[in-house]
Motif scaffolding. Structure first.
Motif, PDB file in Angstrom:
ATOM      1  N   ALA A 221      47.536  42.931  57.049  1.00  0.00           N
ATOM      2  CA  ALA A 221      47.951  41.541  56.871  1.00  0.00           C
ATOM      3  C   ALA A 221      46.861  40.587  57.341  1.00  0.00           C
ATOM      4  N   SER A 222      46.734  39.489  56.618  1.00  0.00           N
ATOM      5  CA  SER A 222      45.732  38.473  56.964  1.00  0.00           C
ATOM      6  C   SER A 222      46.433  37.252  57.545  1.00  0.00           C
ATOM      7  N   ASP A 224      45.473  34.382  57.362  1.00  0.00           N
ATOM      8  CA  ASP A 224      45.230  33.256  56.461  1.00  0.00           C
ATOM      9  C   ASP A 224      46.018  33.354  55.167  1.00  0.00           C
ATOM     10  N   ASP A 225      46.785  34.432  54.987  1.00  0.00           N
ATOM     11  CA  ASP A 225      47.482  34.654  53.722  1.00  0.00           C
ATOM     12  C   ASP A 225      48.842  35.272  54.023  1.00  0.00           C
ATOM     13  N   ASP A 226      49.919  34.504  53.877  1.00  0.00           N
ATOM     14  CA  ASP A 226      51.252  35.028  54.162  1.00  0.00           C
ATOM     15  C   ASP A 226      52.025  35.344  52.879  1.00  0.00           C
ATOM     16  N   SER A 227      51.326  35.472  51.758  1.00  0.00           N
ATOM     17  CA  SER A 227      51.990  35.789  50.496  1.00  0.00           C
ATOM     18  C   SER A 227      52.304  37.272  50.417  1.00  0.00           C
ATOM     19  N   ILE A 228      53.253  37.610  49.541  1.00  0.00           N
ATOM     20  CA  ILE A 228      53.604  38.998  49.285  1.00  0.00           C
ATOM     21  C   ILE A 228      52.766  39.558  48.140  1.00  0.00           C
ATOM     22  N   GLY A 229      52.410  38.696  47.199  1.00  0.00           N
ATOM     23  CA  GLY A 229      51.644  39.165  46.055  1.00  0.00           C
ATOM     24  C   GLY A 229      51.042  38.018  45.276  1.00  0.00           C
ATOM     25  N   TYR A 230      50.356  38.383  44.178  1.00  0.00           N
ATOM     26  CA  TYR A 230      49.663  37.418  43.335  1.00  0.00           C
ATOM     27  C   TYR A 230      50.126  37.592  41.889  1.00  0.00           C
ATOM     28  N   ASN A 231      50.071  36.498  41.137  1.00  0.00           N
ATOM     29  CA  ASN A 231      50.432  36.557  39.721  1.00  0.00           C
ATOM     30  C   ASN A 231      49.610  35.536  38.949  1.00  0.00           C
ATOM     31  N   ILE A 232      48.733  36.027  38.094  1.00  0.00           N
ATOM     32  CA  ILE A 232      47.980  35.172  37.180  1.00  0.00           C
ATOM     33  C   ILE A 232      48.560  35.401  35.793  1.00  0.00           C
ATOM     34  N   VAL A 233      49.187  34.376  35.240  1.00  0.00           N
ATOM     35  CA  VAL A 233      49.951  34.499  34.005  1.00  0.00           C
ATOM     36  C   VAL A 233      49.068  34.132  32.815  1.00  0.00           C
ATOM     37  N   PRO A 234      48.970  34.985  31.796  1.00  0.00           N
ATOM     38  CA  PRO A 234      48.163  34.640  30.623  1.00  0.00           C
ATOM     39  C   PRO A 234      48.825  33.569  29.770  1.00  0.00           C
ATOM     40  N   ASN A 235      48.033  32.886  28.979  1.00  0.00           N
ATOM     41  CA  ASN A 235      48.523  31.882  28.047  1.00  0.00           C
ATOM     42  C   ASN A 235      47.556  31.801  26.866  1.00  0.00           C
ATOM     43  N   PRO A 236      47.853  31.001  25.847  1.00  0.00           N
ATOM     44  CA  PRO A 236      46.989  30.996  24.661  1.00  0.00           C
ATOM     45  C   PRO A 236      45.533  30.653  24.934  1.00  0.00           C
ATOM     46  N   SER A 237      45.257  29.872  25.957  1.00  0.00           N
ATOM     47  CA  SER A 237      43.867  29.505  26.230  1.00  0.00           C
ATOM     48  C   SER A 237      43.217  30.370  27.305  1.00  0.00           C
ATOM     49  N   GLN A 238      44.006  31.218  27.949  1.00  0.00           N
ATOM     50  CA  GLN A 238      43.506  32.112  29.006  1.00  0.00           C
ATOM     51  C   GLN A 238      44.315  33.394  28.886  1.00  0.00           C
ATOM     52  N   VAL A 239      43.738  34.420  28.256  1.00  0.00           N
ATOM     53  CA  VAL A 239      44.533  35.560  27.791  1.00  0.00           C
ATOM     54  C   VAL A 239      44.573  36.727  28.768  1.00  0.00           C
ATOM     55  N   LEU A 247      55.077  47.794  46.732  1.00  0.00           N
ATOM     56  CA  LEU A 247      56.047  48.798  46.325  1.00  0.00           C
ATOM     57  C   LEU A 247      57.048  49.116  47.431  1.00  0.00           C
ATOM     58  N   GLY A 248      56.765  48.659  48.646  1.00  0.00           N
ATOM     59  CA  GLY A 248      57.709  48.848  49.737  1.00  0.00           C
ATOM     60  C   GLY A 248      57.461  50.073  50.580  1.00  0.00           C
ATOM     61  N   ASP A 249      56.377  50.789  50.339  1.00  0.00           N
ATOM     62  CA  ASP A 249      56.111  52.018  51.083  1.00  0.00           C
ATOM     63  C   ASP A 249      54.666  52.082  51.574  1.00  0.00           C
ATOM     64  N   GLY A 250      54.114  50.902  51.883  1.00  0.00           N
ATOM     65  CA  GLY A 250      52.725  50.862  52.338  1.00  0.00           C
ATOM     66  C   GLY A 250      51.720  50.876  51.210  1.00  0.00           C
ATOM     67  N   LEU A 287      41.233  43.445  45.705  1.00  0.00           N
ATOM     68  CA  LEU A 287      40.882  44.831  45.398  1.00  0.00           C
ATOM     69  C   LEU A 287      39.713  45.316  46.250  1.00  0.00           C
ATOM     70  N   ALA A 288      38.803  44.411  46.561  1.00  0.00           N
ATOM     71  CA  ALA A 288      37.627  44.793  47.354  1.00  0.00           C
ATOM     72  C   ALA A 288      37.996  45.105  48.794  1.00  0.00           C
ATOM     73  N   ARG A 289      39.194  44.684  49.248  1.00  0.00           N
ATOM     74  CA  ARG A 289      39.597  44.882  50.636  1.00  0.00           C
ATOM     75  C   ARG A 289      40.433  46.146  50.831  1.00  0.00           C
TER      76      ARG A 289
END
Length: 463
Positions: A221-222, A224-239, A247-250, A287-289
């Protein structure tokens, strides 16, 4: 069940496919039939393990709020059991760092929650609950190769054992009702043709979206970051899309997506390199971490397909379709498991209606209606994507106007709770799409300013 679904009480119902949709349909049918038989191509694993018959089983799955309510209605206490197994509960927008349509969502208090976790875990829990019913039997390791009966009524299924060394002989399993829950690759068109009946018209919409998934060890855990996850949603101009969820198991699961011709790879190292195509480096930096703990798995069959059994045609009584065999969605929208459960609820209500005798056509229409909103969300978004193909990709008369309005909804959902809460309720299938046109929402969408949203990923919740 009587009349069109059986002139006498249904003694035996057969469900083709031990998917979530099939198991939940069997759960409902056991309330009306003397015996229910589930026919499954695979042999079920003993525990919460992946199996070949669920090709998406190793990929991202979420159970949105509408599905949670339906599971608890069908299997009381189900969500409490899932939570006890350690499935993470994710609040939106509070717990996730989300980029959609070029705007970062403010991490305000959650108005909707979904459960993440391994798909095999949830399927195992459903299987354990449903198959504990003595009225439900399973025929494992057998494939359905045809129907018996004629164009007026189905009277059973033809089965063949699978596996090396098995013969090619088939056997007949007689039934008063047959339910196809065999998934998006159903062979129902061939089965129906074999008894002189007509297959339904298939509506399709395919963006060519493909995704790849890999499991990683959860990083420390960081502060500086208290989020559970990330989501980058695609769209017509950014696919490009990217999702990181626990997953709940480390472990965390990471899914990357792209369109045809530029699909995410499944090779070692290339997966992490592909993440750099996302419009922000937060997923690549994450991913690098950490380090991978699984191979990379790819999935390519993401077309929206709806089979219109509700339209006129020479089709037999006593045959229904549900789940992906009826309506399959682009999995990126996370609706499949919820719709499987909502369809089973619709089946229960149609069969239990005291005001009228259930007919095949009426019940099939109820099943299609249960998937309608999810279809409108998935197909409505996908038809805007570049390169979308299929007859459902053609714009309708109102698409331009509705698309303009919903575009403004998405702009404001990122920062205005007045719009964000009903937006999440609709996409989580707990409120109708008409909730987005309620007076307070319409006022904010049509006349309100675009709210200020974070300029960079909000790694901390709103104060």
């Amino acid at each position: 069940m009587a009349d069109d679904l059986g002139r006498r009480a249904t003694r035996h119902a057969v469900v083709i496919g031990g998917s979530l949709a099939g198991l939940l349909a069997a759960r409902v049918l056991a309330e009306h039939a003397e015996k229910v038989t589930v026919v499954e191509r695979d042999r079920f694993p003993e525990g919460p393990d992946a199996r070949p018959g669920v090709p998406q089983g190793r990929h991202l799955h979420v159970l949105i709020a509408g599905g949670q309510q339906a599971f608890d209605e069908l299997l009381p206490g189900f969500m409490a059991e899932l939570k006890e197994l350690g499935a993470p509960r994710v609040g939106m927008p509070e717990d996730m760092v989300q980029l959609q349509s070029g705007r970062w969502f403010r991490r305000t208090p959650a108005t909707a929650h979904f459960y993440a976790g391994p798909r095999p875990q949830l399927e195992w829990l459903v299987r354990r609950r449903v198959l504990a019913d003595p009225r439900i039997e399973v025929v494992e390791g057998h494939e359905t190769v045809g129907l018996t009966g004629d164009s007026s009524r189905v009277r059973g299924v033809r089965l063949r054992e699978r596996g090396a060394g098995t013969g090619k002989e088939t056997r007949v399993l007689e039934a008063d009702l047959v339910v196809d829950a065999s998934g998006r690759s159903t062979k129902a068109a061939d089965w129906l043709a074999g008894i002189g009946a007509e297959a339904p018209h298939e509506e399709t919409l395919d963006t060519g979206l493909a995704y790849s998934t890999r499991v990683y060890r959860s990083p420390a855990a960081s502060p500086d970051d208290d989020s559970i996850g990330y989501n980058i949603v695609p769209n017509p101009s950014q696919v490009y899309g990217g999702v990181v969820l626990p997953l709940g198991d480390g472990r965390h699961l990471v899914t990357l997506s792209g369109l045809r011709g530029d699909e995410p790879p499944t090779e070692e190292g290339a997966f992490e390199e592909y993440a750099k195509r996302l419009p922000h480096p937060m997923v690549s930096d994450w991913l690098a971490r950490t380090e991978p703990v699984s191979p990379v798995y790819g999935f390519r069959g993401t077309a929206n397909i709806r089979r219109r059994y509700d339209r006129p045609g020479r089709r037999p009584a006593g045959f229904l379709a549900t789940g992906d065999a009826l309506c399959a969605f682009n999995p990126i929208y996370g609706q499949g498991m919820a719709v499987a459960a909502l369809s089973a609820v619709a089946l229960r209500r149609a069969l239990a209606d005291p005001k009228r005798t259930a007919t095949t056509r009426q019940v099939q229409r109820a099943l299609l209606d249960a998937s309608k909103q999810a279809w409108e969300i998935s197909a409505g978004a996908d038809k805007k994507m570049p390169g979308a193909t299929g007859d459902a990709a053609r714009p309708g008369r109102m698409d331009k106007v509705v698309g303009w309005y919903l575009g403004r909804v998405q702009e404001r959902a990122a920062g205005d709770p007045t719009v964000g809460a009903p937006f999440r309720a609709a996409t989580h299938l707990t409120a109708p799409l008409t909730a987005l046109f309620a007076p307070a929402v319409a006022k904010a969408v049509l006349f309100g300013p675009v709210p200020e949203t974070p300029a960079a990923p909000p790694l901390r919740r709103d104060a």
